[in-house]
Write a protein that holds these residues in place. Structure first.
Motif, PDB file in Angstrom:
ATOM      1  N   ARG B  51      38.600  42.316  29.276  1.00 15.20           N
ATOM      2  CA  ARG B  51      39.702  42.369  30.235  1.00 15.20           C
ATOM      3  C   ARG B  51      39.917  43.803  30.738  1.00 15.20           C
ATOM      4  O   ARG B  51      40.121  44.035  31.939  1.00 15.20           O
ATOM      5  CB  ARG B  51      40.981  41.838  29.581  1.00 15.20           C
ATOM      6  CG  ARG B  51      42.244  42.110  30.371  1.00 15.20           C
ATOM      7  CD  ARG B  51      42.530  41.028  31.390  1.00 15.20           C
ATOM      8  NE  ARG B  51      43.132  39.895  30.717  1.00 15.20           N
ATOM      9  CZ  ARG B  51      44.417  39.851  30.359  1.00 15.20           C
ATOM     10  NH1 ARG B  51      45.205  40.850  30.650  1.00 15.20           N
ATOM     11  NH2 ARG B  51      44.892  38.811  29.733  1.00 15.20           N
ATOM     12  N   GLU B  54      37.245  44.507  33.140  1.00 12.08           N
ATOM     13  CA  GLU B  54      37.477  43.761  34.384  1.00 12.08           C
ATOM     14  C   GLU B  54      38.465  44.522  35.270  1.00 12.08           C
ATOM     15  O   GLU B  54      38.231  44.735  36.461  1.00 12.08           O
ATOM     16  CB  GLU B  54      38.042  42.359  34.073  1.00 12.08           C
ATOM     17  CG  GLU B  54      38.269  41.510  35.323  1.00 12.08           C
ATOM     18  CD  GLU B  54      39.191  40.321  35.093  1.00 12.08           C
ATOM     19  OE1 GLU B  54      39.812  40.227  34.007  1.00 12.08           O
ATOM     20  OE2 GLU B  54      39.307  39.486  36.001  1.00 12.08           O
ATOM     21  N   VAL B  55      39.553  44.952  34.652  1.00 12.33           N
ATOM     22  CA  VAL B  55      40.580  45.681  35.394  1.00 12.33           C
ATOM     23  C   VAL B  55      40.019  47.017  35.901  1.00 12.33           C
ATOM     24  O   VAL B  55      40.232  47.415  37.043  1.00 12.33           O
ATOM     25  CB  VAL B  55      41.841  45.871  34.521  1.00 12.33           C
ATOM     26  CG1 VAL B  55      42.803  46.859  35.154  1.00 12.33           C
ATOM     27  CG2 VAL B  55      42.531  44.530  34.298  1.00 12.33           C
ATOM     28  N   PHE B  58      37.835  46.285  38.826  1.00 16.67           N
ATOM     29  CA  PHE B  58      38.476  45.590  39.955  1.00 16.67           C
ATOM     30  C   PHE B  58      39.215  46.575  40.859  1.00 16.67           C
ATOM     31  O   PHE B  58      39.114  46.516  42.078  1.00 16.67           O
ATOM     32  CB  PHE B  58      39.462  44.534  39.441  1.00 16.67           C
ATOM     33  CG  PHE B  58      40.126  43.738  40.536  1.00 16.67           C
ATOM     34  CD1 PHE B  58      39.502  42.627  41.079  1.00 16.67           C
ATOM     35  CD2 PHE B  58      41.361  44.107  41.048  1.00 16.67           C
ATOM     36  CE1 PHE B  58      40.090  41.903  42.095  1.00 16.67           C
ATOM     37  CE2 PHE B  58      41.967  43.388  42.068  1.00 16.67           C
ATOM     38  CZ  PHE B  58      41.331  42.268  42.591  1.00 16.67           C
TER      39      PHE B  58
END
Lengths: 617, 152
Positions: B51, B54-55, B58
């Protein structure tokens, strides 16, 4: 300020006490230190004022105030001298001594610092006479020049938080009704009626309920939300607290771009002050209502301005939107009822409560009420933030307030609504600007960005620019937006680089229509707008690129050549000096030439030529 | 590293919803988000590393690579674009031999284009090491880069 205000009466007393302690005849110097003026060097001017005021022992005699953005960014750093309301522009450190000596002490006006109309040369002494200000209705934004954003007393001195006191004594349903009557529509993009959102959230089941301020102002060329948050944070807070009370919310968030450090700083200062004063937190103004707020900084993703993506980001996840068949008013942040409005929308609320929904509904057009702040930028003389009633014509905004096109060139189009808005040509200049009219001509209100373009802007290149921006900002969740925008980008790049084919325009139109229909969120469904609207109004430019391999505006590098106009060239050798690749050559005092094979079309020669002798075709 | 990250996480009360601001603060501290930093954030906050990654990938604000000594940001907002920012971008790329988002091999320069800086009256704008340079053109950009030590 550390006094806790415990009742409406105490608030009134405090406001009156602050006002009584202020002499309206006392000389004052107000300096704009919004981000635009700061970039012009306003902080050095501020330091110089402080130093000179102290040196001359004037600190008791005059008020010196640093405020947020006044809107006339073109002319920064700017100073207002009170009580006369004298307006000085482009103030430099060297002017500080003169202003104190001549204007403050002797009452003389310094001619060289006055604003002069670029066309007529006429000079204006007072701020309210300057056409840029005179023709505006600065209901929401006007307070910016009266308050130091870090000083809550300034806000209280202009009756700040009176609307909150009034609201807290009302029934929550009546507050919602006022906002419904006002027909306040969201200032951030879609223009959804705020009152309806409030109504739905207040009726929704579930707790806690959240109120959120969307300050993720991502539209390039639009900065009104930043200026409000930076310049008058208490106004936004007041609106949010009123909204929270009306909806029955106890928790809220402000989601602000990390690229706006000053806004983050000022809103945090304001929250702390409001908490200490009993305007935020437990038992606000002794009403029994409790509400508190957190500030969360965004990660620089354009899509996070979309509500469900914003919620995902607030929850600490990647900002991907979700389908909206369940409204945020029922299941928003953490799947709880959530009311999200943007900065400008919240800033309108105190005025509606104070003056009533009917008063507000009396301003504007049939379906667009109140005033709207536009950010007028691009090839325009008076770059800045402009607040006008809805329904004001584009011509008035661009020519009367904006002062017309830079360097007296010809107006070509205006782009509104941010990257996914549309381009509006000259034929529609007299159109009244409101939500519905803009949609009718293929653009939208968006957050209120207005980018003015002259004949030197290539509309195909502009469409490529926006599509490129949107394709890289697409979160990638849904296929129409992720793949469709990439394909549109490729086609546009091909056209601007001379590889355009006969059926490309039709292909763009059909792709655009499919993306509009199929995309999951508003980013995708509005993303084809810049392409579709430029095809609609500037189809001939696309055709010139595709069929004649020619860029009429002289922008697209692959389609243009640089040459020297022998009639204008004086042989000054400057172009040869600045050319980084040795393409421009010639002897002194003889006509120069540019070797098209060596030329990289970097533009250095054209920029440097004093005689306008470089031809781009 | 571990200690500093833990301190930043504690500053937000260990609240997972502050993942983005926490990562911003960590990046501000170390200039970029290293593998170790991401691991430390994950461990301290109790958020899976997948996660965090991912952040980190992103959002545009995060960099997984170290930045150069001089940081040059060119505003590519619409107002700057119509005033010729693209030509300036070309000039920077030509001079520094790095593209948007890259850092020079000698770690001297990083160049990136950014969305709107909201100072449109001054467009085109370059922010070099935190300082604003307004109304830029090709010649002024060349001068600026030379001032920052770029030999041409």
């Amino acid at each position: 300020m550390t006094i806790k205000i415990k009742s409406f009466g105490e608030l009134k007393e405090l406001q009156e006490k602050i006002k009584a302690g202020r002499d309206p005849r006392k000389p004052g110097i107000t300096l704009c230190v919004g981000t635009g003026c700061l970039a012009h060097g306003a902080m050095k001017v501020a330091d110089a004022f402080r130093e000179e005021i102290d040196k001359r022992g004037l600190s008791v005699k005059i008020d010196f105030r640093k405020t947020g953005c006044h809107g006339f960014c073109e002319r920064g750093p700017m100073v207002i001298i009170s009580p006369e309301n004298i307006f000085y522009q482009h103030v430099k450190v060297e002017d500080v001594g003169d202003i104190l000596e001549k204007t403050i002490l002797k009452g003389e006006v310094i001619d060289g610092l006055l604003y002069a109309n670029p066309q007529s040369g006429e000079k204006y002494v007072h701020e309210d006479e300057v056409p840029f200000y005179k023709l505006q209705t600065r209901t929401v934004f006007g307070m910016n020049s009266k308050v130091d954003p870090k000083n809550m007393e300034d806000y209280l001195a202009v009756d700040g938080y009176s609307a909150l006191a009034k609201a807290l004594a009302m029934n929550p349903e009546d507050i919602v009704r006022e906002v419904v009557t006002a027909n306040l529509r969201g200032r951030g993009g879609g223009g959804f009626p705020a009152g309806r959102k409030w109504e739905e959230t207040s009726k929704a089941k579930g707790s806690p309920k959240y109120v959120i301020c969307n300050a993720d102002e991502g539209d390039p060329g639009a900065y009104m939300d930043r200026s409000l948050l930076e310049g008058n944070p208490h106004l936004v807070l007041e609106g949010m607290i009123i909204g929270a009370f009306a909806i029955g919310s106890s928790e809220g968030y402000i989601y602000v771009r990390n690229e706006y450090p000053l806004a983050v700083e000022n809103i945090n200062v304001a929250i702390k002050q409001a908490r200490e004063a009993g305007l935020l937190g437990e038992n606000i103004l002794g009403s029994g209502f409790s509400f508190d707020l957190k500030v969360n900084r965004g990660g620089g993703a354009f899509v996070c301005g979309e509500s469900s993506a914003l919620f995902a980001s607030l929850e600490g996840r990647a900002g991907e939107p979700r389908a909206k068949y369940v409204h945020a008013t029922e299941k928003g942040l953490y799947d709880k009822p959530t009311n999200l409005n943007n900065v400008e929308t919240w800033a309108n609320v105190p005025f509606i409560i104070q003056n009533g929904g009917d008063w507000y509904a009396g301003i504007g057009t049939d379906h667009s009420k109140g005033t709207k702040i536009f950010s007028l930028v691009g090839k325009i003389n008076n770059t800045g933030l402009v607040e006008v009633p809805m329904g004001t014509s584009m011509r008035e905004i661009v020519f009367d307030i904006g002062g017309g096109i830079l360097n007296n060139r010809k107006f070509k189009a205006i782009q509104t609504g941010g990257p996914s808005g549309g381009c509006i040509p000259e034929a529609y200049l007299d159109m009244p600007v409101d939500y519905d009219e803009l949609t009718k001509v293929g653009s939208m209100m968006g957050s209120g960005g207005m980018i003015v373009m002259d004949e030197g802007t290539c509309m195909v290149d502009l469409a490529r620019y926006f599509t490129n921006f949107l394709a890289s900002e697409s979160c990638g969740k849904c296929v129409p937006c992720r793949e469709g925008l990439q394909r549109m980008r490729e086609i546009l790049v091909d056209i601007t680089e001379g590889r355009g084919q006969e059926a490309d325009i039709e292909l763009l139109e059909s792709l655009g229509a499919s993306i509009k229909d199929g995309a999951l969120c508003a980013l995708g469904s509005s993303a084809p707008n810049p392409v579709l609207s430029t095809i609609r109004y500037f189809r001939d430019e696309y055709e010139a690129h595709i069929k004649e391999k020619r860029c009429p505006a002289g922008v697209c590098k692959a389609l243009i050549t640089y040459s020297v106009d022998p009639a204008k060239c004086t042989g000054c050798t400057l172009c040869a000096k600045v050319c980084p690749v040795g393409a421009a050559t010639g002897e002194k005092k003889k006509v120069h030439a540019i070797d098209p094979d060596k030329c990289t079309r970097c533009g250095a020669c054209k920029e440097s030529c004093q005689f306008d002798a470089i031809i781009v075709r | 590293m571990e200690e500093k990250v833990s301190e930043i996480v504690q500053g937000y009360g260990g609240d997972k919803s502050y993942l983005v601001p926490i990562m911003q603060d960590v990046q501000k501290e170390f200039g970029y988000l290293s593998r170790d930093a991401l691991t430390a954030i994950s461990a301290n906050l109790g958020v899976p590393i997948s996660r965090v990654y991912e952040v980190a990938t992103f959002y545009k604000a995060f960099s997984l690579k170290p930045k150069g000594r001089h940081h040059i940001s060119l505003c590519m907002g619409t107002a700057c674009h119509v005033r010729g920012a693209e030509l300036i971008s070309g000039n920077i790329t030509d001079m520094l031999k790095i593209k948007d988002g890259e850092t020079s091999a000698d770690m001297e320069y990083s160049f990136e284009t950014v969305g709107c800086l909201g100072a449109c009256a001054l467009g085109p704008i370059i922010v070099a090491d935190g300082e604003y340079h307004g109304e830029m053109n090709i010649a002024k950009t060349t001068k600026l880069l030379k001032k920052l030590g770029k030999k041409v």
